[in-house]
Write a protein that holds these residues in place. Structure first.
Motif, PDB file in Angstrom:
ATOM      1  N   ALA A  86       0.814  -1.355   0.154  1.00  9.65           N
ATOM      2  CA  ALA A  86       0.050  -0.028  -0.068  1.00  9.65           C
ATOM      3  C   ALA A  86       0.930   1.228   0.297  1.00  9.65           C
ATOM      4  O   ALA A  86       0.481   2.291  -0.664  1.00  9.65           O
ATOM      5  N   ASP A  87       2.059   1.406   0.603  1.00  7.18           N
ATOM      6  CA  ASP A  87       2.882   2.484   0.613  1.00  7.18           C
ATOM      7  C   ASP A  87       4.246   1.985   0.681  1.00  7.18           C
ATOM      8  O   ASP A  87       4.893   2.042   1.734  1.00  7.18           O
ATOM      9  N   ILE A  88       4.691   1.439  -0.614  1.00  6.77           N
ATOM     10  CA  ILE A  88       6.164   0.808  -0.451  1.00  6.77           C
ATOM     11  C   ILE A  88       7.354   1.958  -0.352  1.00  6.77           C
ATOM     12  O   ILE A  88       8.289   1.347   0.249  1.00  6.77           O
ATOM     13  N   ARG A  89       6.920   3.304  -0.641  1.00  4.62           N
ATOM     14  CA  ARG A  89       7.764   4.024  -0.257  1.00  4.62           C
ATOM     15  C   ARG A  89       8.381   4.384   1.149  1.00  4.62           C
ATOM     16  O   ARG A  89       9.176   4.423   1.598  1.00  4.62           O
ATOM     17  N   GLN A  90       7.216   4.374   2.011  1.00  7.44           N
ATOM     18  CA  GLN A  90       7.147   4.367   3.499  1.00  7.44           C
ATOM     19  C   GLN A  90       8.319   3.065   3.825  1.00  7.44           C
ATOM     20  O   GLN A  90       9.176   3.253   4.760  1.00  7.44           O
ATOM     21  N   ARG A  91       7.970   1.886   3.478  1.00  7.70           N
ATOM     22  CA  ARG A  91       8.816   0.897   3.965  1.00  7.70           C
ATOM     23  C   ARG A  91      10.227   0.779   3.699  1.00  7.70           C
ATOM     24  O   ARG A  91      11.226   0.758   4.241  1.00  7.70           O
ATOM     25  N   PHE A  92      10.522   1.310   2.075  1.00  3.96           N
ATOM     26  CA  PHE A  92      11.867   1.161   1.667  1.00  3.96           C
ATOM     27  C   PHE A  92      12.676   2.561   2.333  1.00  3.96           C
ATOM     28  O   PHE A  92      13.969   2.306   2.556  1.00  3.96           O
ATOM     29  N   VAL A  93      12.071   3.574   2.431  1.00  2.00           N
ATOM     30  CA  VAL A  93      12.968   4.682   2.920  1.00  2.00           C
ATOM     31  C   VAL A  93      13.102   4.300   4.313  1.00  2.00           C
ATOM     32  O   VAL A  93      14.292   4.803   4.813  1.00  2.00           O
ATOM     33  N   GLY A  94      12.177   3.984   5.094  1.00  2.00           N
ATOM     34  CA  GLY A  94      12.475   3.598   6.544  1.00  2.00           C
ATOM     35  C   GLY A  94      13.703   2.446   6.408  1.00  2.00           C
ATOM     36  O   GLY A  94      14.525   2.348   7.446  1.00  2.00           O
ATOM     37  N   THR A  95      13.252   1.300   5.646  1.00  2.00           N
ATOM     38  CA  THR A  95      14.611   0.583   5.515  1.00  2.00           C
ATOM     39  C   THR A  95      16.111   0.993   5.336  1.00  2.00           C
ATOM     40  O   THR A  95      16.997   0.967   6.013  1.00  2.00           O
ATOM     41  N   PHE A  96      15.862   1.950   4.374  1.00  2.00           N
ATOM     42  CA  PHE A  96      17.163   2.675   3.856  1.00  2.00           C
ATOM     43  C   PHE A  96      17.718   3.200   5.086  1.00  2.00           C
ATOM     44  O   PHE A  96      19.007   3.464   5.553  1.00  2.00           O
ATOM     45  N   GLU A  97      16.857   4.020   5.918  1.00  2.00           N
ATOM     46  CA  GLU A  97      17.350   4.781   6.752  1.00  2.00           C
ATOM     47  C   GLU A  97      17.953   4.204   8.244  1.00  2.00           C
ATOM     48  O   GLU A  97      18.857   4.651   8.558  1.00  2.00           O
ATOM     49  N   SER A  98      17.313   2.956   8.267  1.00  2.00           N
ATOM     50  CA  SER A  98      17.773   2.357   9.490  1.00  2.00           C
ATOM     51  C   SER A  98      19.066   1.580   9.043  1.00  2.00           C
ATOM     52  O   SER A  98      19.899   1.731  10.038  1.00  2.00           O
TER      53      SER A  98
END
Length: 334
Positions: A86-98
């Motif tokens: 539903a919101d792939i951006r949120q997941r990937f941005v969060g993953t990259f940041e972490s």
């Protein structure tokens, strides 16, 4: 070999106390190595820092993600507890940041991020709705289970080594061993202590190979659904780029996983992947440093006084994040 078999088929929950114990071990290790707080968990002289700083690693991103999804715990955890589609951006941005904060942030930032991930993972658990691989229907899964975390760690390390080999950034056997040993600092951030990991790089490669051959790494229906979404161009104009992306992903994946995901890798895809890798080497060589390294690595080296602030790296970072933000939400459908 017996130790590797035990690693393949045994698992244990990483509790909060076990996680804190692992962070304590890492802190003592960093102090003993003379790595200051602001140099993070590796320090810029470490081969782990140098390998992970390469923007080249993005060429293997698709492979690493699909390898992770092939663990049923990961695929079902995302499908049932995440808005990934539903919101792939949120997941990937969060993953990259972490991941980048843990790799290139200060020690305090890395530990804070590790604790946040562990805390979030405590809420990701459930039961498998049907039998898959050696997991029975109704089998309980948990995101903080050691074998699942170990597999995610393994996908990142093995993909980084494969990408460096195939793009001409050769790692000698000695350098691969050094990289693997240094990467154990990153594993400690997930609570994975020495006894939970293969001892040597050679053992590690056997571990990955046997894991893929076994029944613990099996592409489930949720994994295929998520992968299908990730491999599809979000808009028609990006289809040429995604042809290359899919070809590279298929190249780096082992054949059994490639087939399980339904990724084509015939003569056309092989030629396309080979061309992309041939072009990348010279392109990287003539590019300024700001386009060869991860923005977080450049920012960290600036923090340590090893380079001046670089506007180009900021532009690269903005471009990467903008691309993720432009990804359509898929209207929440799974």
């Amino acid at each position: 070999m017996r130790a590797l078999v035990l690693l393949l088929f045994t698992g244990m929950m990483i509790t909060r106390s076990a996680h804190e114990k692992a962070l304590g071990i890492l802190s003592k290790r960093l102090d003993a190595a003379g790595i200051p707080e602001n140099a993070g968990i590796h320090g810029p002289q470490s081969i782990a820092w140098q390998v992970n700083a390469e923007l080249t690693n993005f060429l293997g991103a698709g492979c690493a993600v699909l390898m992770q999804l092939a663990h049923p715990y990961v695929a079902h955890g995302i499908a049932e507890h995440s808005s990934a589609l539903a919101d792939i951006r949120q997941r990937f941005v969060g993953t990259f940041e972490s991941v980048f904060q843990m790799t290139f942030g200060t020690r305090s930032e890395a530990f804070q991020s590790a604790r946040t991930i562990h805390r979030v993972h405590t809420h990701i658990h459930g039961t498998l709705p049907s039998a898959i691989g050696h997991f029975e229907s109704g089998h309980r899964y948990h995101a903080n289970e050691a074998s699942a975390l170990r597999w995610v760690f393994a996908t990142l390390v093995s993909t980084a080594m494969a990408v460096h080999t195939d793009t001409g950034l050769r790692l000698t056997p000695q350098a691969k061993e050094e990289f693997y040993q240094a990467s154990k600092n990153f594993a400690l951030l997930f609570g994975l202590t020495e006894e939970r990991l293969p001892a040597t790089r050679s053992d590690f490669e056997v571990f990955v190979r046997e894991h893929v051959r076994g029944n613990a790494i099996v592409v489930s229906e949720p994994a295929r659904e998520i992968a299908s979404y990730l491999m599809a161009a979000p808009m028609r104009s990006l289809e040429p780029a995604f042809l290359v992306y899919r070809a590279l992903t298929a190249k780096f994946l082992v054949p059994s996983l490639r087939r399980a995901y339904g990724l084509s890798y015939g003569r056309k895809e092989a030629a396309l992947a080979a061309l992309a890798l041939r072009v990348w080497g010279p392109l990287r060589t003539i590019s300024p440093a700001g386009m060869r390294q991860m923005p977080d690595a450049i920012r960290a080296e600036t923090r340590l006084g090893l380079r001046r602030p670089n506007r180009l790296s900021t532009l690269v970072e903005s471009a990467l994040l903008s691309g993720l933000k432009a990804w359509p939400s898929n209207d929440g459908k799974r």
